[in-house]
Design an enzyme around this catalytic site. Sequence first.
Site, PDB file in Angstrom:
ATOM      1  N   TYR A  17      44.365  32.633  28.841  1.00 30.22           N
ATOM      2  CA  TYR A  17      43.004  33.150  28.642  1.00 30.22           C
ATOM      3  C   TYR A  17      42.463  32.893  27.234  1.00 30.22           C
ATOM      4  O   TYR A  17      41.289  33.131  26.976  1.00 30.22           O
ATOM      5  CB  TYR A  17      42.965  34.662  28.894  1.00 30.22           C
ATOM      6  CG  TYR A  17      43.249  35.049  30.322  1.00 30.22           C
ATOM      7  CD1 TYR A  17      42.350  34.735  31.343  1.00 30.22           C
ATOM      8  CD2 TYR A  17      44.419  35.726  30.654  1.00 30.22           C
ATOM      9  CE1 TYR A  17      42.616  35.088  32.656  1.00 30.22           C
ATOM     10  CE2 TYR A  17      44.689  36.088  31.968  1.00 30.22           C
ATOM     11  CZ  TYR A  17      43.783  35.763  32.957  1.00 30.22           C
ATOM     12  OH  TYR A  17      44.044  36.114  34.260  1.00 30.22           O
ATOM     13  N   HIS A  22      35.464  34.676  28.019  1.00 31.92           N
ATOM     14  CA  HIS A  22      35.613  36.139  27.998  1.00 31.92           C
ATOM     15  C   HIS A  22      36.301  36.616  26.709  1.00 31.92           C
ATOM     16  O   HIS A  22      36.249  37.795  26.385  1.00 31.92           O
ATOM     17  CB  HIS A  22      36.428  36.577  29.220  1.00 31.92           C
ATOM     18  CG  HIS A  22      35.905  37.814  29.910  1.00 31.92           C
ATOM     19  ND1 HIS A  22      34.658  38.360  29.660  1.00 31.92           N
ATOM     20  CD2 HIS A  22      36.480  38.614  30.867  1.00 31.92           C
ATOM     21  CE1 HIS A  22      34.494  39.441  30.425  1.00 31.92           C
ATOM     22  NE2 HIS A  22      35.576  39.614  31.154  1.00 31.92           N
ATOM     23  N   TYR A  68      44.623  44.240  29.719  1.00 35.53           N
ATOM     24  CA  TYR A  68      43.614  43.370  30.322  1.00 35.53           C
ATOM     25  C   TYR A  68      42.238  43.948  30.004  1.00 35.53           C
ATOM     26  O   TYR A  68      42.096  45.114  29.626  1.00 35.53           O
ATOM     27  CB  TYR A  68      43.864  43.178  31.826  1.00 35.53           C
ATOM     28  CG  TYR A  68      44.930  42.130  32.035  1.00 35.53           C
ATOM     29  CD1 TYR A  68      44.605  40.775  32.027  1.00 35.53           C
ATOM     30  CD2 TYR A  68      46.266  42.491  32.156  1.00 35.53           C
ATOM     31  CE1 TYR A  68      45.581  39.804  32.158  1.00 35.53           C
ATOM     32  CE2 TYR A  68      47.260  41.529  32.284  1.00 35.53           C
ATOM     33  CZ  TYR A  68      46.903  40.185  32.276  1.00 35.53           C
ATOM     34  OH  TYR A  68      47.880  39.225  32.387  1.00 35.53           O
ATOM     35  N   ASN A  70      39.696  45.031  31.559  1.00 32.58           N
ATOM     36  CA  ASN A  70      39.198  46.264  32.194  1.00 32.58           C
ATOM     37  C   ASN A  70      39.938  47.522  31.735  1.00 32.58           C
ATOM     38  O   ASN A  70      39.627  48.619  32.176  1.00 32.58           O
ATOM     39  CB  ASN A  70      39.241  46.134  33.724  1.00 32.58           C
ATOM     40  CG  ASN A  70      40.645  45.928  34.257  1.00 32.58           C
ATOM     41  OD1 ASN A  70      41.566  45.601  33.518  1.00 32.58           O
ATOM     42  ND2 ASN A  70      40.803  46.107  35.552  1.00 32.58           N
ATOM     43  N   ASN A 116      33.294  44.702  32.085  1.00 33.76           N
ATOM     44  CA  ASN A 116      34.394  45.637  32.376  1.00 33.76           C
ATOM     45  C   ASN A 116      35.060  46.200  31.129  1.00 33.76           C
ATOM     46  O   ASN A 116      35.544  47.331  31.137  1.00 33.76           O
ATOM     47  CB  ASN A 116      35.437  44.967  33.277  1.00 33.76           C
ATOM     48  CG  ASN A 116      34.927  44.809  34.694  1.00 33.76           C
ATOM     49  OD1 ASN A 116      34.094  45.595  35.150  1.00 33.76           O
ATOM     50  ND2 ASN A 116      35.387  43.790  35.388  1.00 33.76           N
TER      51      ASN A 116
END
Length: 195
Positions: A17, A22, A68, A70, A116
């Site tokens: 990631y 993001h 993560y 969220n 989120n």
Amino acid sequence: MSEIKLIVGLANPGAEYAHTRHNAGAWYVLELARICGVTLVADSKYFGLTARAVLHGKDVRLLIPTTYMNLSGKAVGALANFFRITPEEILVAHDELDLPPGVAKFKLGGGHGGHNGLKDIIAKLANDKNFYRLRLGIGHPGDKNQVSGYVLGKAPAKEQELIDAAIDEAVRSTEILFKQDMVKAMNRLHSFKAE
């Protein structure tokens, strides 16, 4: 205005990631850490990578949650509670679909806009939305059904250059925030658009 005592860069953990849109918030915090000459280190007590930095003589904590996205509020809540930092003393940097690449804006309060990470932070701060945000433009795929794949994808080279330029400007504007005030920092950052 309260002094900012905690700057958070939102991200998903793991190498897969690291270069996705993001994670723009984390890129900003990493650049800020580099400018301040500090290294973020893993701290399980705060569920993230943390560092203590000094900006224009003022102490500030840097945080990149390693939960993560969220669950970002778990890290923010833990660190804020421990150091008795109020929502008004927190700046959260995050990717923003509603701004184009090359644009970044400071903002106080507001909703989560479907993000989120912000949603969880608001929940963990007892529904107090009154924290500062640094919105880093990543653009929008044009179709809301494509948002998930878009934010978890890598930006093409030209778009990445624009995002990086906006992050550099956001770091300079953050220095103005600590040296002067939020109004001057906003004036500078909000008049910037990378081409």
